[in-house]
Enzyme design. Structure first.
Site, mmCIF file in Angstrom:
data_model
loop_
_atom_site.group_PDB
_atom_site.id
_atom_site.type_symbol
_atom_site.label_atom_id
_atom_site.label_comp_id
_atom_site.label_asym_id
_atom_site.label_seq_id
_atom_site.Cartn_x
_atom_site.Cartn_y
_atom_site.Cartn_z
ATOM 1 N N GLY A 248 0.725 -1.260 0.000
ATOM 2 C CA GLY A 248 0.000 0.000 0.000
ATOM 3 C C GLY A 248 0.751 1.305 0.000
ATOM 4 O O GLY A 248 0.133 2.350 -0.245
ATOM 5 N N GLU A 290 3.605 -6.539 1.582
ATOM 6 C CA GLU A 290 3.425 -6.916 0.173
ATOM 7 C C GLU A 290 3.394 -5.694 -0.716
ATOM 8 O O GLU A 290 2.348 -5.335 -1.263
ATOM 9 C CB GLU A 290 2.097 -7.664 0.020
ATOM 10 N N ARG A 330 -6.171 3.630 -15.866
ATOM 11 C CA ARG A 330 -6.247 4.165 -14.499
ATOM 12 C C ARG A 330 -6.929 5.521 -14.397
ATOM 13 O O ARG A 330 -7.582 5.804 -13.408
ATOM 14 C CB ARG A 330 -4.865 4.186 -13.833
ATOM 15 N N TYR A 334 -10.026 5.507 -12.029
ATOM 16 C CA TYR A 334 -9.841 6.154 -10.708
ATOM 17 C C TYR A 334 -9.588 7.659 -10.793
ATOM 18 O O TYR A 334 -9.323 8.295 -9.764
ATOM 19 C CB TYR A 334 -8.634 5.550 -9.963
ATOM 20 N N CYS A 361 -12.804 3.999 -29.085
ATOM 21 C CA CYS A 361 -14.077 4.630 -29.413
ATOM 22 C C CYS A 361 -14.865 4.847 -28.143
ATOM 23 O O CYS A 361 -15.854 4.142 -27.887
ATOM 24 C CB CYS A 361 -14.846 3.753 -30.386
HETATM 25 N N1 LLP Z 1 -1.571 -7.032 -0.880
HETATM 26 C C1 LLP Z 1 -2.874 -7.147 -1.168
HETATM 27 C C2 LLP Z 1 -3.663 -8.142 -0.473
HETATM 28 C C3 LLP Z 1 -3.453 -6.309 -2.128
HETATM 29 O O1 LLP Z 1 -4.748 -6.415 -2.396
HETATM 30 C C4 LLP Z 1 -2.663 -5.340 -2.796
HETATM 31 C C5 LLP Z 1 -3.246 -4.469 -3.804
HETATM 32 C C6 LLP Z 1 -1.300 -5.272 -2.481
HETATM 33 C C7 LLP Z 1 -0.790 -6.128 -1.504
HETATM 34 C C8 LLP Z 1 -0.369 -4.313 -3.161
HETATM 35 O O2 LLP Z 1 -0.691 -3.001 -2.862
HETATM 36 P P1 LLP Z 1 0.278 -1.839 -3.402
HETATM 37 O O3 LLP Z 1 1.568 -1.904 -2.639
HETATM 38 O O4 LLP Z 1 0.480 -2.060 -4.837
HETATM 39 O O5 LLP Z 1 -0.489 -0.602 -3.122
HETATM 40 N N2 LLP Z 1 -5.561 -1.276 -9.524
HETATM 41 C C9 LLP Z 1 -5.416 -0.266 -8.484
HETATM 42 C C10 LLP Z 1 -4.692 -0.826 -7.292
HETATM 43 C C11 LLP Z 1 -5.381 -2.037 -6.717
HETATM 44 C C12 LLP Z 1 -4.624 -2.601 -5.549
HETATM 45 C C13 LLP Z 1 -5.112 -3.963 -5.252
HETATM 46 N N3 LLP Z 1 -4.442 -4.599 -4.172
HETATM 47 C C14 LLP Z 1 -4.663 0.927 -9.048
HETATM 48 O O6 LLP Z 1 -4.344 0.924 -10.235
HETATM 49 O O7 LLP Z 1 -4.439 1.905 -8.326
#
Ligand code: LLP
Length: 431
Positions: A248, A290, A330, A334, A361
């Protein structure tokens, strides 16, 4: 420039990871995803170092491969000693094909099918991160059929609002993910899990959201998780060795975005968690996180060729490129912000206010509205920065647009990691 791997060369062109982006576009064609191999490795090393310094040698960062999954990045993750978070049989298969040591893989998802479960076990996935009771029963049954005992973490919701955009917030009690601590369901689930013969409960997992900048989000989540873990150790006498705090950490897409000093943030969370453990009278569990975005995002850039430049007198201007929401959905999903440069003349005066749009389109096919650029000519190259996370992995073939190639870049060389899709690829599965 937005990030230290983006520079301007002596020829006035935009450089990425030490290479001329105009030359790369010419060599490989556009649209084109670039990935800075050195930056991926630096980001992984930064996490590895911060983890061992702050949490101890056992702690393992897992690359959340949903951010960007292709064989080469799993090879790099393996070489850098990372674990991985995988969310589908497709990601598992890609990791296996890359030779990733699957005992360091953690299998997520809120709805693993029986087929996924059996496949993941056959591929030797180390840990399942279990979302719910039905899944737990299925894993126990399938592990029994295979004569194994499957290691798992339980995914719990700590009830934290991470103050990010709604589609990526996951830690609240009413989330579709995980089992809530607040409602008492998590406690019941632990008790139930410990009675299952083919399940080895190793600990807990939570993930509060993505693109998180809030100062104390992980501290607050860890208070809840550690308190619950201590309670379960006491009440059930379970070992519960691992705690995975999810991903995150936010990244900078535009100059006005904040900046997370990740090693400092990890050091702060670690100090907080150690103090909490002392208060709870227990040892710090083995900690995982993660990160996806904060490993891949700033290692990526997308190159496009400019086509139509349309000026609607008295209204607005559009710069259309040869990709769009198919390679980067994106903004459409979002409203995400991006930094755009004209690769051949990045330092020219930005005298054209415009929306950078794609070729699909659909009016919503916008890469970035309200950008100021030097007025581009048809055929010039446009660069969109920070596209290494959730671009390729979310790409589609809408309008039967083929997906771009992915090229890895180092200061010395560039090479294709994912080939450009061909027209033939688009009809391959049509019968
Ligand atoms: N762990 C879990 C259980 C997750 O669901 C996610 C992201 C991560 C780790 C990794 O999070 P990060 O470090 O990448 O923030 N498609 C969206 C983001 C969706 C995130 C989904 N889960 C975007 O383009 O912003």
């Amino acid at each position: 420039m937005l990030s230290s791997n983006i520079t301007v060369g002596e020829n006035g062109h935009l450089y990425f990871a030490g290479q001329d982006t105009v030359a790369l576009a010419e060599q490989y064609g556009t649209p084109l995803y670039l990935m800075d191999e050195g930056r991926i490795r630096d980001n992984m090393r930064m996490y590895r170092r911060a983890f061992s310094e702050s949490f101890g040698p056992e702690a393992l960062p897992l690359y959340a491969s949903k951010a960007n999954a292709f064989k080469r990045i799993y090879e790099i993750a393996k070489e850098e000693g990372m674990g991985v978070d995988v969310v589908s049989s497709g990601e598992i298969y890609t990791a296996v094909r890359a030779g990733f040591p699957m005992e360091r893989a953690y299998f997520h998802s809120n709805n693993k099918t029986d087929w996924d479960i059996a496949f993941a076990m056959d591929q030797g996935v180390g840990y399942f991160v279990v979302d719910n009771r039905e899944e737990l029963d299925a894993i126990d049954r399938i592990a029994g059929e295979k004569g194994i005992r499957q290691k798992i973490l339980l995914r719990l919701t700590p009830g934290i609002d991470p103050h990010t955009y709604e589609a990526v917030a996951t830690g609240q009690v009413d989330s579709k993910f995980g089992t809530a601590i607040e409602t008492g369901q998590a406690r019941e689930m632990v008790s139930y899990t410990l009675g299952l013969p083919h399940i080895d409960l190793k600990g807990f997992h939570c993930h509060v959201g993505s693109q998180v900048f809030g100062e104390d989000v992980y501290e607050r989540a860890s208070d809840i998780m550690l308190t619950f873990l201590a309670q379960c150790r006491r009440e059930f006498g379970a070992a519960l060795e691992q705690l995975d705090m999810g991903g995150g950490y936010g990244v900078r897409y535009v100059d006005s975005d904040g900046y997370v000093d990740i090693p400092a943030a990890i050091a702060r969370v670690a100090a907080h968690m150690k103090a909490k453990c002392a208060e709870l009278g227990m040892d710090l569990p083995e900690i995982h996180m993660e990160p996806g975005r904060s490993i891949a995002a700033d290692a990526g850039m997308t190159l496009y060729t400019v086509g139509t430049v349309k000026k609607i007198t008295g209204y607005k201007n559009y710069v259309s490129v040869d990709g769009g929401m198919t390679d980067n959905p994106r903004y459409a999903l979002y409203g995400s912000k991006y930094t755009v440069y004209l690769a051949s003349r990045p330092t020219d005066p930005c005298d054209l206010p415009c929306d950078v749009v794609g070729r699909c389109c659909e009016s919503g096919d916008i890469i970035q509205p309200k950008v100021d650029l030097p007025e581009p000519r048809r055929g010039e190259i446009l660069a969109v920065c920070t596209t290494g996370a959730y671009n390729y992995s979310m790409a589609s073939n809408y309008n039967r647009v083929a997906r771009p190639a992915m090229v890895m870049v180092t200061p010395e060389k560039s090479y294709v990691a994912v080939k450009r899709e061909s027209l033939e690829d688009l009809v391959r599965n049509d019968v």
